[in-house]
Design a protein around this motif. Structure first.
Motif, short mmCIF file in Angstrom:
data_model
loop_
_atom_site.label_atom_id
_atom_site.label_comp_id
_atom_site.label_asym_id
_atom_site.label_seq_id
_atom_site.Cartn_x
_atom_site.Cartn_y
_atom_site.Cartn_z
N SER A 98 0.72 -1.23 0.13
CA SER A 98 -0.18 -0.15 0.11
C SER A 98 0.83 1.28 0.04
N ILE A 269 -4.46 -10.85 12.69
CA ILE A 269 -5.14 -11.94 11.93
C ILE A 269 -4.70 -13.21 12.35
N GLU A 295 -6.31 -3.57 4.67
CA GLU A 295 -7.80 -3.56 4.19
C GLU A 295 -8.26 -4.83 4.85
N TYR A 296 -7.59 -5.84 4.95
CA TYR A 296 -8.22 -6.97 5.55
C TYR A 296 -8.98 -6.79 7.02
N SER A 298 -10.89 -4.50 8.04
CA SER A 298 -12.18 -4.12 7.93
C SER A 298 -12.98 -5.62 7.14
N THR A 299 -12.48 -6.20 6.27
CA THR A 299 -12.94 -7.40 5.83
C THR A 299 -13.24 -8.76 6.56
N CYS A 300 -12.26 -8.80 7.59
CA CYS A 300 -12.03 -9.97 8.00
C CYS A 300 -13.26 -10.12 8.93
N TYR A 301 -13.39 -11.60 9.67
CA TYR A 301 -14.53 -11.66 10.48
C TYR A 301 -13.91 -12.34 12.02
N ASN B 273 -18.40 -10.70 2.60
CA ASN B 273 -18.83 -9.71 3.60
C ASN B 273 -20.31 -9.11 3.01
N TYR B 296 -4.72 -14.29 2.42
CA TYR B 296 -5.98 -14.11 3.13
C TYR B 296 -6.81 -14.97 2.86
#
Lengths: 352, 352
Positions: A98, A269, A295-296, A298-301, B273, B296
């Motif tokens: 990034s 993570i 980025e992950y 916000s997109t992980c669970y 998501n 990921y």
DNA sequence: TGCGTTTACTTTAACGTTAAAATAACATCA
DNA sequence: TGATGTTATTTTAACGTTAAAGTAAACGCA
């Protein structure tokens, strides 16, 4: 396979000397060129599809002492993590990519190109700096302490990103407020009633970012009357694998731990997965907070609560600094601090 | 700020001519140098800490027609996705950064450096190829069709990664077997009893990878007697945001869909998501399969079933190809196909 | 002995560019 | 009128390197 079109070809096409072409093309302010000639030169260059040879420019410019211009900026990305921790790739941390992305455009827009180089563990990057006559260097995460004096003698504008320890007499710096980040993350957990807070981080090397995050962690704990417990500090490596490994260890002894601060999101993570593999649920059984906001995050669970550092901003600032330092060799050796922000998502449970 | 140490300094230190130094340092096989002189030169170079000036080498080498050697390899990463889809960063897809990481080491080890450049939408990357006299170029995901003839006339060894459409007369290629990947992913779902299979993909541009994955998808469906349904094909952009958007749309009409094939993992994560946000559970309510196997994919939750392409292998092959093509200008214009593999994890439910 | 060959170098010239010095035409002014 | 300045351009030289051509001594051999 014809010879490349050179300035001489343009010159003879336009019926002028090579210098005139050079003056026109570079808009050299010390020389006056008639509008008519300028036009002829410009159209000849266009006609012949002339592209200046940068190697010749670099070489030629080295005539004026210390004025060499290669229009090349190096970005040095050290291989910091050992291979066995899965950091087989230079950019294993998405943070780097990034950052690089954010850098590239402003640098290209300013007419420079970016040379990307890792470093061989033993070998120094000094050679590329000299052989390519780099106009500037951006070094990620490593303090070039080994032969600092020698490096400084090259006198190449250099921005250190995420390193501490340089005294500001030669290097420029771009940093996140790592201490504050460590403090904020830990305080966030403390305020929600957590007291048994583990830390998962990389090696606590002097001049690195992790020590500062660690100090912020310690100070926040002290502020809340909690004595830092070294058995809760896991200082291994930055990366998914180590996070998972630390979580496995922690899982054996969960009554000691109610929350984890991982000093980078990829580590977080890993911690998340390590806990899940051991049947420990986040945030029900244990809370987790990360650092970076890749980025992950916000997109992980579940979505990761984390300390956001604006990576794009960091890249832009580094680009701006190096460009400014190149064009003004007397630019004061500033150190820019990028702000950060706590992003609340779903991995921290309040106990109060 | 002293002048840089040049070959002349080494020469006079060693008491020989500049050429002799050059011959020794380059181990030129056409010239014999006595062992004693060689030793003197070598130690003088070491003593003075001599580093060759690459700009001068590049310029000098251009004397012999077509033999210019800049020891520079360009990697061009086109900005394919529009900004509004969140692809604000060149490397928004972690695929690129992994690929770049894998490339860098072999290229550096071979004595080359890597110039990384995005492309301005309108502007061509031809200029950097010429002005920097690049020895080789690696282009990611874009077929340079606009001025193909002109580009070919530069005669710079060029490896196209993930593009189709070049006829193999000039360009080298490194590809994944995208058709097969699309086929395998879809068949995997079909074999598990799914019939209503949606596709979420990037734009189906000719010569791109997505069309081939799409064709594999169609053919697998046909093989199982399912007619492809264009209302189930979401062809927008590669990226998290579009995946989430497509999932939102699909959520409105779930009785039409029992499984989703997303042609890249970041898109799949977006789909994941998007579904979650709409209360749709994977794999209970809908199955999902991705493509790439980025890091990921294995660390997300639930872990993503996907088609693994060995990105590291791809990077290494691209590096090997470009280096081989540079050192042997008559290397046959091969196209290498990287194998792929279905990785079963937890996002596909069997209905049978 | 003399001639060609080999060994071990040196000298020269060129790559493309541009800063600096030189030139030449013309304008300004005391 | 001639000195000085300005404008517009050309000529020259240099950056660091290396391929090619040149040189000179030593060697092999008929």
């Amino acid at each position: 396979m014809r010879r490349q079109v050179s300035i001489k070809d343009v010159a003879s096409e336009a019926g002028v000397s090579a210098s005139t072409v050079s003056y026109v093309l570079n808009e050299n302010p010390n020389v006056t060129i008639s509008a008519e000639t300028r036009e002829r030169v410009l159209s000849a260059a266009r006609e012949l599809n002339y592209v200046p040879n940068q190697a010749a420019r670099t070489l030629g410019s080295s005539r004026v002492m210390g004025m060499t211009e290669s229009k090349l900026i190096g970005i040095v990305i050290p291989q910091t993590e050992p291979e066995h921790y899965g950091a087989r790739l230079m950019f294993s941390n998405p943070f780097y990519s990034s950052f690089l992305s954010a850098l590239e455009l402003p640098i290209r827009s300013a007419g420079y190109h970016l040379i990307v180089s890792g470093t061989n563990p033993g070998q120094s990057y000094f050679e590329i700096v000299r052989s390519r006559a780099l106009d500037g260097v951006i070094i990620l995460g490593m303090y070039p302490s080994d032969d600092e004096e020698e490096y400084i003698s090259f006198n190449v504008p250099t921005v250190l990103v995420d390193c501490y320890g340089c005294d500001g007499r030669f290097f420029y710096g771009v940093n996140t407020d790592d201490y504050k980040g460590g403090y904020l993350a830990t305080r966030h957990l403390l305020e929600r009633g957590h007291r048994k807070i583990a830390l998962v981080t990389g090696q606590l090397k002097e001049n690195g970012v992790n020590v500062l995050r660690y100090r912020g962690y310690c100070d926040a704990l002290e502020e809340f009357g909690v004595r830092p417990d070294s058995s809760l500090v896991f200082a291994g490596y930055v990366g998914f694998e180590y996070g998972a490994e630390a979580a496995r260890e922690m899982a054996a002894n969960m009554n000691n731990i109610s929350a984890v601060f991982a000093t980078s999101d990829i580590t977080a993570i890993g911690v998340m997965n390590g806990f899940r593999a051991n049947g420990i649920s986040i945030p029900k059984d244990v809370s987790l907070i990360g650092f970076d906001d890749i980025e992950y995050a916000s997109t992980c669970y579940p979505p990761l609560t984390t300390i956001r550092q604006n990576i794009e901003e960091k890249g832009k600032r580094a680009a701006g600094l190096i460009l400014a330092a190149i064009s003004n060799r007397n630019l004061p050796r500033v150190k820019e601090i990028i702000g950060l922000e706590l992003i609340e998502r779903a991995t921290v449970r309040s106990l109060v």
